[in-house]
Motif scaffolding. Sequence first.
Motif, PDB file in Angstrom:
ATOM      1  N   GLU A  63       0.848  -1.185   0.000  1.00 50.44           N
ATOM      2  CA  GLU A  63       0.000   0.000   0.000  1.00 50.44           C
ATOM      3  C   GLU A  63       0.889   1.241   0.000  1.00 50.44           C
ATOM      4  OE1 GLU A  63      -3.288  -0.132  -0.224  1.00 50.44           O
ATOM      5  OE2 GLU A  63      -3.258  -2.328  -0.185  1.00 50.44           O
ATOM      6  N   SER A  64       0.275   2.401  -0.164  1.00 51.06           N
ATOM      7  CA  SER A  64       1.076   3.632  -0.203  1.00 51.06           C
ATOM      8  C   SER A  64       0.569   4.704   0.734  1.00 51.06           C
ATOM      9  CB  SER A  64       1.102   4.201  -1.628  1.00 51.06           C
ATOM     10  OG  SER A  64      -0.219   4.514  -2.068  1.00 51.06           O
ATOM     11  N   ARG A  65      -0.452   4.378   1.561  1.00 53.17           N
ATOM     12  CA  ARG A  65      -1.054   5.392   2.422  1.00 53.17           C
ATOM     13  C   ARG A  65      -1.434   4.798   3.773  1.00 53.17           C
ATOM     14  NH1 ARG A  65      -5.877   6.805  -1.420  1.00 53.17           N
ATOM     15  NH2 ARG A  65      -5.481   4.647  -2.001  1.00 53.17           N
ATOM     16  N   ALA A  66      -1.362   5.615   4.805  1.00 55.15           N
ATOM     17  CA  ALA A  66      -1.812   5.221   6.134  1.00 55.15           C
ATOM     18  C   ALA A  66      -2.337   6.460   6.849  1.00 55.15           C
ATOM     19  CB  ALA A  66      -0.678   4.589   6.935  1.00 55.15           C
ATOM     20  N   GLU A  67      -3.343   6.279   7.682  1.00 56.45           N
ATOM     21  CA  GLU A  67      -3.938   7.403   8.412  1.00 56.45           C
ATOM     22  C   GLU A  67      -3.325   7.503   9.800  1.00 56.45           C
ATOM     23  OE1 GLU A  67      -8.151   7.581  10.100  1.00 56.45           O
ATOM     24  OE2 GLU A  67      -8.353   8.753   8.236  1.00 56.45           O
ATOM     25  N   VAL A  68      -2.916   8.704  10.174  1.00 57.30           N
ATOM     26  CA  VAL A  68      -2.350   8.946  11.495  1.00 57.30           C
ATOM     27  C   VAL A  68      -3.099  10.090  12.167  1.00 57.30           C
ATOM     28  CG1 VAL A  68      -0.050   8.126  10.825  1.00 57.30           C
ATOM     29  CG2 VAL A  68      -0.614  10.574  10.623  1.00 57.30           C
TER      30      VAL A  68
END
Length: 255
Positions: A63-68
């Motif tokens: 994947e290329s995105r993560a929520e922080v």
Amino acid sequence: SVVLEKETPKLQVTWPRNGEHVLLKGNKLEVSFRASNFPDGNVCATTAAMEGGTKFSCVNSTESRAEVVVSVNSTNEVTAVLVDNDGKVFEGEFGVSRSKFEVQEMGEAENDRLYAVGDRVPMDGNEEWCTDSENTMHVALISARTRDRYEEALTMIKSMLFHWGRAGTARDVIHFHLIVDEGARAFFGAEFVSKGLPRSCATFYDFESVCGKGTEDFLTAFGFSLSAHYSGKAGYCRLFLPPVIKADKFIAIES
């Protein structure tokens, strides 16, 4: 200099970049990264604002995105690390990446200046300029994600207007199609549309409706993943503009 082996796992946070200024509603931010040579593991991201059981946000390394979670109206630093499927952190020096950036909350002042999606605004108050004709020049502006990108786009518009003013005729009208996120609607509403530019019209479009859905459909159709480039979905959006702008030809500005 360091020579990298071909198969050395590497990780890079691509957005927000160091020094970016993010205008945000709420305290959740989607970060982008690029992981290579680590197909059977995860990328875990964290900030100082994340505590307890949600200290890390982990996604598959493909994947290329993560929520922080971030702290608003302050400096934030996101740290991302490569973690194998057994929960072990990859210890190589290229398995960790950090980015420090500013987050500013979109407060009531910014929301008060928001134009609505679909608004068609004669910038000097003359409704005549919002009736398109053969003398209308169409400009599509795509801008999202950070104040730095908004300001970059505004600089490009000013440069274009300088040359348009020198080359244009008294009959020319310019129609700006602003495909922007909520932060950019506040920014361009205050810094551009409200300035009374003569012989011009501005129409607002929702960035996610135009670029988000179009990009997701495109990626799904071809089996691609979203690029980790800091431009995100904006980099794809020009592919989907002709049926949105509905003009024979237009100038596209993307930032």
